[in-house]
Enzyme design. Structure first.
Site, mmCIF file in Angstrom:
data_model
loop_
_atom_site.group_PDB
_atom_site.id
_atom_site.type_symbol
_atom_site.label_atom_id
_atom_site.label_comp_id
_atom_site.label_asym_id
_atom_site.label_seq_id
_atom_site.Cartn_x
_atom_site.Cartn_y
_atom_site.Cartn_z
ATOM 1 N N GLN A 40 67.493 -7.970 -33.800
ATOM 2 C CA GLN A 40 66.481 -7.512 -34.746
ATOM 3 C C GLN A 40 65.118 -8.117 -34.430
ATOM 4 O O GLN A 40 65.021 -9.301 -34.077
ATOM 5 C CB GLN A 40 66.893 -7.877 -36.177
ATOM 6 C CG GLN A 40 68.221 -7.284 -36.612
ATOM 7 C CD GLN A 40 68.128 -5.796 -36.906
ATOM 8 O OE1 GLN A 40 67.126 -5.159 -36.650
ATOM 9 N NE2 GLN A 40 69.195 -5.236 -37.437
ATOM 10 N N ASP A 43 77.159 -0.717 -37.488
ATOM 11 C CA ASP A 43 75.714 -0.920 -37.279
ATOM 12 C C ASP A 43 75.284 -0.090 -36.069
ATOM 13 O O ASP A 43 74.923 -0.633 -35.022
ATOM 14 C CB ASP A 43 75.436 -2.410 -37.057
ATOM 15 C CG ASP A 43 73.938 -2.724 -37.000
ATOM 16 O OD1 ASP A 43 73.128 -1.834 -37.333
ATOM 17 O OD2 ASP A 43 73.598 -3.858 -36.609
ATOM 18 N N CYS A 58 69.128 1.713 -39.668
ATOM 19 C CA CYS A 58 67.665 1.641 -39.597
ATOM 20 C C CYS A 58 67.035 3.018 -39.789
ATOM 21 O O CYS A 58 65.821 3.162 -39.651
ATOM 22 C CB CYS A 58 67.222 1.032 -38.271
ATOM 23 S SG CYS A 58 67.727 1.984 -36.820
#
Length: 450
Positions: free
Chosen positions: A284, A380, A407
């Site tokens: 990230q 994810d 995201c």
């Protein structure tokens, strides 16, 4: 309405791509650089039968949420679309973006929690990726971000959303490349040496890993000398790597990297774990906000399960799996990137974690062959989300709980619609986290039960 028409309009909404929305007799106009409540004079730049795009010529009456951008380049650089809007209101708009995605794409009536703010709104971005080119006559190196909807580089000397050391390193590269015979990339001719510079900065140590992305298939002496110069001039640089990308592509990094000088990783600290991050590994960009997400997921598992087994899919360097490992009986991690898996194994050893099992393979292939059941499945995936087949397999492998980290609100809404309407899933909660301050992007964690 026609292209180049000028209108005075009131901005009444906000789009998922960060445009202000106005309506004239029911006709939708998307306005770049506009904020809800603005009254603006605009020029139409594109008109279709369904909508128009416009740019602001004059702000007649500014919104109460307008602020002066803290970056002088905000209007010409495409990186921080919302910096002219006060931060608290940015968070409200991002919540609305998630709500709109769930309503319009997912057809789901789900309560969206208020976004968790980023702990930092300046110098928060710990990974930068600057495209590189050069001027035609003087051959001066240009490094920065692209102007919106173009491949024209804005030559950025100072960027307040990234650590100051990144500006200093880029400035050295910009001013010294010619001395070492390193040319900037010409995209049209597919010529020149340096395509991109990628810098990863550790929030924990302040060390930087510099990656020179070159239009080549192997290293060369000029590049080695240049890398050594960067390393020698900055005590904050832990290593300089080269990444080879000679393909005609918009993808920044090629498949192969090589360390030219120093170390090929930096270390980052998340909660109580230390991670190793390399040139080709995903991590990230906002470590402090990422820590909030990891803590949220860990706390959820700890409160709701006793010694669970967890599957960490699309795991990267197994950050989620390693963070939650001390509240789990067993974690099984799946990641197709070989370098990420190798770094994850080093991280396990360094943190003395013994209950994480790592599989270096495509998640879909792992799902298809796996027989074990898991108390929690953590998904994810990249921005494109999951395939229906992967979601089906995730359901098969879980005993009842999926934690979906995304995201991209649009693909999250699409995937949760499939799980809810086709598979009978219950969406317990959706928690946004502001990972990308001053942009329209927003990270979300959804808790799903069966």
């Amino acid at each position: 309405m026609q292209q180049n028409d000028e209108l005075i309009i009131k901005i009444e909404g906000f789009s998922n791509l960060g445009y202000g929305i106005a309506r004239v007799d029911g006709f939708v106009i998307f306005v770049e650089g506009a904020c809800p409540e603005d009254e603006v004079r605009v020029k139409l730049t594109k008109v279709t039968k369904n909508y128009a795009n416009a740019k602001v010529l004059e702000i007649m009456t500014p919104s109460t949420h307008r602020v002066e951008p803290f970056c002088a380049m905000q209007k010409v650089c495409g990186a921080c679309q919302l910096q002219f809007i006060d931060y608290d209101y940015q968070l409200k708009l991002k919540k609305q973006i998630v709500e709109d995605a769930f309503r319009s794409i997912g057809g789901l009536d789900v309560k969206i929690n208020d976004p968790v703010p980023s702990p930092q709104i300046k110098e928060y971005r710990h990974k930068i990726q600057y495209p590189i080119s050069e001027t035609k006559v003087s051959k001066r190196i240009l490094a920065g971000y692209y102007k919106p909807a173009s491949h024209e580089i804005v030559n950025i000397k100072h960027c307040p959303i990234q650590p100051q050391i990144c500006d200093e390193i880029i400035d050295f590269i910009r001013n010294s490349a010619f001395e070492y015979g390193i040319s900037g990339f010409n995209e049209k001719k597919h010529s020149g040496d340096l395509r991109h510079v990628v810098i990863r900065t550790s929030a924990a140590t302040g060390k930087n890993l510099v990656v020179l992305v070159v239009n080549a298939t192997k290293t060369f002496d000029r590049l080695k000398d240049f890398a050594q110069a960067i390393y020698s001039n900055f005590k904050e640089v832990s290593g300089v790597c080269v990444n080879f990308n000679s393909k005609k592509t918009n993808v920044i990094l090629g498949e192969k990297s090589e360390c030219l000088v120093g170390k090929d990783v930096i270390k980052e600290r998340i909660i109580d774990k230390t991670f190793r991050i390399g040139a080709n590994t995903f991590f990230q960009v906002n470590p402090k906000s990422a820590e909030n997400i990891f803590k949220y997921v860990k706390d959820y598992i700890q409160v709701n399960f006793e010694s669970p087994t967890v599957l960490d899919a699309y795991a990267g360097i197994t950050a989620f799996g390693i963070v939650v490992s001390d509240v789990c009986k067993k974690v099984v991690s799946v990641e197709e990137n070989k370098e990420s898996c190798e770094l994850a194994r080093l991280t396990l050893e360094a943190n003395e974690v013994n209950n994480v099992e790592i599989h270096n393979m495509d998640a879909a292939k792992f799902f298809a062959k796996e027989k074990r059941k898991f108390d929690v499945v953590i998904l994810d995936p990249p921005r494109k989300g999951c395939t229906k087949e992967s979601l089906d397999e995730a359901i098969r492998l879980c005993k009842g709980k999926i934690v979906y980290v995304s995201c991209n609100p649009a693909t999250l809404a699409r995937d949760l619609k499939y799980l809810a309407t086709e598979k009978g899933a219950k969406i317990e909660s959706v928690q946004p986290f502001d990972m990308f301050c001053h942009t329209y992007h927003i990270e979300n964690v959804a808790i799903i039960s069966f």
